[in-house]
Design a protein around this motif. Sequence first.
Motif, PDB file in Angstrom:
ATOM      1  N   THR A 139       0.816  -1.221   0.000  1.00  0.00           N
ATOM      2  CA  THR A 139       0.000   0.000   0.000  1.00  0.00           C
ATOM      3  C   THR A 139       0.849   1.271   0.000  1.00  0.00           C
ATOM      4  O   THR A 139       0.569   2.200  -0.741  1.00  0.00           O
ATOM      5  CB  THR A 139      -0.921   0.026   1.240  1.00  0.00           C
ATOM      6  OG1 THR A 139      -0.133  -0.399   2.363  1.00  0.00           O
ATOM      7  CG2 THR A 139      -2.088  -0.914   1.041  1.00  0.00           C
ATOM      8  N   ALA A 140       1.885   1.300   0.830  1.00  0.00           N
ATOM      9  CA  ALA A 140       2.685   2.527   0.912  1.00  0.00           C
ATOM     10  C   ALA A 140       3.868   2.436  -0.055  1.00  0.00           C
ATOM     11  O   ALA A 140       4.675   1.517   0.026  1.00  0.00           O
ATOM     12  CB  ALA A 140       3.186   2.731   2.328  1.00  0.00           C
ATOM     13  N   ALA A 141       3.936   3.347  -0.975  1.00  0.00           N
ATOM     14  CA  ALA A 141       5.076   3.410  -1.891  1.00  0.00           C
ATOM     15  C   ALA A 141       6.082   4.401  -1.316  1.00  0.00           C
ATOM     16  O   ALA A 141       5.715   5.371  -0.664  1.00  0.00           O
ATOM     17  CB  ALA A 141       4.608   3.873  -3.265  1.00  0.00           C
ATOM     18  N   TYR A 142       7.350   4.127  -1.535  1.00  0.00           N
ATOM     19  CA  TYR A 142       8.389   4.976  -0.967  1.00  0.00           C
ATOM     20  C   TYR A 142       9.264   5.598  -2.049  1.00  0.00           C
ATOM     21  O   TYR A 142      10.356   5.092  -2.312  1.00  0.00           O
ATOM     22  CB  TYR A 142       9.233   4.189   0.035  1.00  0.00           C
ATOM     23  CG  TYR A 142       8.439   3.746   1.232  1.00  0.00           C
ATOM     24  CD1 TYR A 142       7.939   4.675   2.141  1.00  0.00           C
ATOM     25  CD2 TYR A 142       8.160   2.408   1.450  1.00  0.00           C
ATOM     26  CE1 TYR A 142       7.190   4.279   3.239  1.00  0.00           C
ATOM     27  CE2 TYR A 142       7.410   2.002   2.557  1.00  0.00           C
ATOM     28  CZ  TYR A 142       6.929   2.941   3.440  1.00  0.00           C
ATOM     29  OH  TYR A 142       6.183   2.560   4.518  1.00  0.00           O
ATOM     30  N   PRO A 143       8.792   6.670  -2.671  1.00  0.00           N
ATOM     31  CA  PRO A 143       9.618   7.341  -3.682  1.00  0.00           C
ATOM     32  C   PRO A 143      10.960   7.808  -3.126  1.00  0.00           C
ATOM     33  O   PRO A 143      11.955   7.816  -3.843  1.00  0.00           O
ATOM     34  CB  PRO A 143       8.755   8.531  -4.120  1.00  0.00           C
ATOM     35  CG  PRO A 143       7.713   8.686  -3.065  1.00  0.00           C
ATOM     36  CD  PRO A 143       7.488   7.326  -2.502  1.00  0.00           C
ATOM     37  N   SER A 144      10.995   8.139  -1.830  1.00  0.00           N
ATOM     38  CA  SER A 144      12.265   8.596  -1.249  1.00  0.00           C
ATOM     39  C   SER A 144      13.317   7.495  -1.324  1.00  0.00           C
ATOM     40  O   SER A 144      14.495   7.761  -1.544  1.00  0.00           O
ATOM     41  CB  SER A 144      12.061   9.057   0.195  1.00  0.00           C
ATOM     42  OG  SER A 144      11.625   7.988   1.012  1.00  0.00           O
ATOM     43  N   SER A 145      12.891   6.233  -1.171  1.00  0.00           N
ATOM     44  CA  SER A 145      13.845   5.123  -1.264  1.00  0.00           C
ATOM     45  C   SER A 145      14.392   4.973  -2.675  1.00  0.00           C
ATOM     46  O   SER A 145      15.540   4.562  -2.859  1.00  0.00           O
ATOM     47  CB  SER A 145      13.184   3.803  -0.843  1.00  0.00           C
ATOM     48  OG  SER A 145      13.016   3.775   0.545  1.00  0.00           O
ATOM     49  N   SER A 181       4.087   7.346  -7.732  1.00  0.00           N
ATOM     50  CA  SER A 181       5.173   8.060  -7.046  1.00  0.00           C
ATOM     51  C   SER A 181       6.520   7.383  -7.296  1.00  0.00           C
ATOM     52  O   SER A 181       7.561   8.044  -7.357  1.00  0.00           O
ATOM     53  CB  SER A 181       4.888   8.157  -5.548  1.00  0.00           C
ATOM     54  OG  SER A 181       4.861   6.870  -4.966  1.00  0.00           O
ATOM     55  N   TYR A 201      14.258  12.478   4.092  1.00  0.00           N
ATOM     56  CA  TYR A 201      13.658  12.966   2.857  1.00  0.00           C
ATOM     57  C   TYR A 201      14.458  13.987   2.079  1.00  0.00           C
ATOM     58  O   TYR A 201      14.305  14.091   0.880  1.00  0.00           O
ATOM     59  CB  TYR A 201      12.284  13.604   3.169  1.00  0.00           C
ATOM     60  CG  TYR A 201      11.262  12.575   3.530  1.00  0.00           C
ATOM     61  CD1 TYR A 201      10.779  11.703   2.576  1.00  0.00           C
ATOM     62  CD2 TYR A 201      10.812  12.454   4.836  1.00  0.00           C
ATOM     63  CE1 TYR A 201       9.851  10.728   2.899  1.00  0.00           C
ATOM     64  CE2 TYR A 201       9.885  11.482   5.180  1.00  0.00           C
ATOM     65  CZ  TYR A 201       9.409  10.633   4.201  1.00  0.00           C
ATOM     66  OH  TYR A 201       8.503   9.662   4.531  1.00  0.00           O
ATOM     67  N   HIS A 217       6.854   3.330  11.681  1.00  0.00           N
ATOM     68  CA  HIS A 217       7.368   2.540  10.551  1.00  0.00           C
ATOM     69  C   HIS A 217       6.835   1.120  10.573  1.00  0.00           C
ATOM     70  O   HIS A 217       6.269   0.644   9.607  1.00  0.00           O
ATOM     71  CB  HIS A 217       8.903   2.495  10.560  1.00  0.00           C
ATOM     72  CG  HIS A 217       9.527   3.586   9.770  1.00  0.00           C
ATOM     73  ND1 HIS A 217       9.344   3.705   8.411  1.00  0.00           N
ATOM     74  CD2 HIS A 217      10.314   4.614  10.126  1.00  0.00           C
ATOM     75  CE1 HIS A 217      10.010   4.766   7.972  1.00  0.00           C
ATOM     76  NE2 HIS A 217      10.600   5.346   8.995  1.00  0.00           N
TER      77      HIS A 217
END
Lengths: 429, 429
Positions: B126-132, B163, B354, B254
């Motif tokens: 569900t949660a995408a992590y563009p920062s990663s 994202s 971030y 987290h």
Amino acid sequence: MKIAKLSNAMSLQRSVEQANVNHVKTVREVIDHVRQNGDKALFDYTEKWDGAKLTNLQVTKEEVEAAFADFDPQLVQDLEEAAANIRAFHTQQVRPNIDFQLDESSYIKYKITPLDAVGLYVPGGTAAYPSSVLMNAIPAVVAGVKRVVIVSPPSKEGKLPASVLVAARIAGITEIYKVGGAQAIAALAYGTETIKSVDKITGPGNSYVALAKREVFGRVAIDMIAGPSEIAIIADDTAFADEVASDLLAQAEHDRFASSVLITTSEKLAREVQLEVERQLKQLPREDIARASIENFGCIYIAESLAKAVDAVNELAPEHLEIITEQPEIISEQIRHAGAIFIGRFSSEPVGDYFVGTNHVLPTNSTARFSSGLSVDDFIKKTSVVYYSEEMWQKHYPKIARLARLEQLEGHARSVESRSWSKEEFHDC
Amino acid sequence: MKIAKLSNAMSLQRSVEQANVNHVKTVREVIDHVRQNGDKALFDYTEKWDGAKLTNLQVTKEEVEAAFADFDPQLVQDLEEAAANIRAFHTQQVRPNIDFQLDESSYIKYKITPLDAVGLYVPGGTAAYPSSVLMNAIPAVVAGVKRVVIVSPPSKEGKLPASVLVAARIAGITEIYKVGGAQAIAALAYGTETIKSVDKITGPGNSYVALAKREVFGRVAIDMIAGPSEIAIIADDTAFADEVASDLLAQAEHDRFASSVLITTSEKLAREVQLEVERQLKQLPREDIARASIENFGCIYIAESLAKAVDAVNELAPEHLEIITEQPEIISEQIRHAGAIFIGRFSSEPVGDYFVGTNHVLPTNSTARFSSGLSVDDFIKKTSVVYYSEEMWQKHYPKIARLARLEQLEGHARSVESRSWSKEEFHDC
């Protein structure tokens, strides 16, 4: 030694060895036993596997001094000169902290810190390798590691080889234990009454040692799982066949799985090297080992051009590469993947194995594609340090909060926003 | 949130998770299946586990551009600014080659070469992590890696999160595949018809992904096996309780295994933070996760002195450390083991997660004792290059030969000695 046309570079690669399942089981049992029983387990295993009934695990200062006093002074001097060279080159690898200023007061620092403690495995058996002691210990000392420990399996008489003790003394290592195998790796990773645990384990070993290192990886750092040694030589018709042959055999004498490959544009050289290898093999003390290596993992490839030879080497990513051609430096610049490169006929691999100052712990089995020889970098770590001023925070926190919310991490957004009352004006009551 | 006296620093440490044996078996089967059946295995697993029936593994340029065009322009700008900061700081990490002259002509070079190809795993769910995506891809690009590949599991509809595609575009990554899990790691390590193999795999993932990375380690390089995230905060009575509480909760949200620890010299602050954590928990969207984390792996420790707090942190070696005290820089200088340090109240951890430019891929589970966050160093390798002139060889080869014979490697000695006729005088016939 076979001669073949260089057609498919991939055929040079050997596949990565699969771990023996029974060995894995044994190694896990050994590690558990050492974790539970500490020193007692170490004494028991050393008696069982090395045949040595010890009363003391640690090598005494007297033992080291006695070994040093009895050692050939010429060899002491040679080892000292080699150590000085290794120290000098590795000192070049020491890096400063990075200071990165963001505005007048805000900054990022990138802080280099040596590891606290490192353990070095030194294999036992008939041949002792003092050069490996220097190659593993000196980069750690240069990096600033305060505690460097050596572990090595003792002989039946409960002794370590004099050459290992002398090399340790020259490298400045004083904490040495008579224990080898998976049990030594377990002790370094988990600690016992006598051996305090370390943060990283380096050094070569047999398959049990390699498996044990793999098992404790994560708990501590390890250097790499080294495979059999390899050399590739690129040579043209300017190379001397007897010299090239001697370099191939220097690699082949290491062990039966060592690989020695010549890639040459000269059919004449190929034939001459083939004859020379046979001639020299017959005169080599370790003829049986070298012959097995040359027969199974040795080959002379005829390449259409030096460019094709370069492509093949980049595919192979050999541990060692010698370039003995008319313009070896131009070839060298085209090599992307090799552990160490030796240029010209006077830079044969033993120059690096023993003396010039580069490290001889190098990536094998094509892992030079993505990894490097042992260096000062292996004994330091980097910590980023961030200081944001109120002004920087004020300027950027809304962006940070938006990015956190994009990832549905509301708590992250609130963390940066929680500082916001500080900029509110104080009012008169 | 519990309050305790800081007595035994070791009690802060969580033990390294043991791998589930059944998972290991499954992962090995998946890897073998992908090696044997290539793309077909990838399509099958993606249908089975992600519920997506794909006809194409690779994300098209059109999909990326569509995601970009639809994305909130403010967020695009925020991501671009973050990317620029990451690029700027990581560019500082780029190192020059070392040139080490031995005499007028002899030298050692230490040559830095970027890896050829790197794969980046981006978790789905569900949660995408563009920062990663930015944190993993940009250091590789800065290092000079020519081919950077992203793999990520698709949704049931066969899509990747917008994202992630937007972040990939900003980082300059164009080769993206819709495949996740152990099958994605297998594809990156061994290659399939569509996905060419890479040299290194980085990026976080679930336990199957972590196990698969461990299995292919050696065949390719991997970054690290990351554990649950952690923060330690050192604070004195100058810290604001609401701010400290919000930072603890940013970590706790987290996942349930995340750990948030405050070490303070102020009993007053301890009590206030305890109350604040409870107050803020109730208002947090991910309250259940954060509460589980705080209850099981959170603690407020009262330290007798800041020196004791520093000792505890050096024992813990936390992934993240915040220092919110009167003189935070003095404390920072005493920290030997931490992944990243944030100094003062305006540098809360999300600044680094971030935006500021440091990497947020950091060592967990006390591995900051011996390892570092992701950096440009992870995407380069070093090759030593040796050139010995005839004069240097002449001067040193007897020493090298002696050291080789000390190790019973006669072939090595003969390799350096084989050059000796070159210095013989030519005589008149």
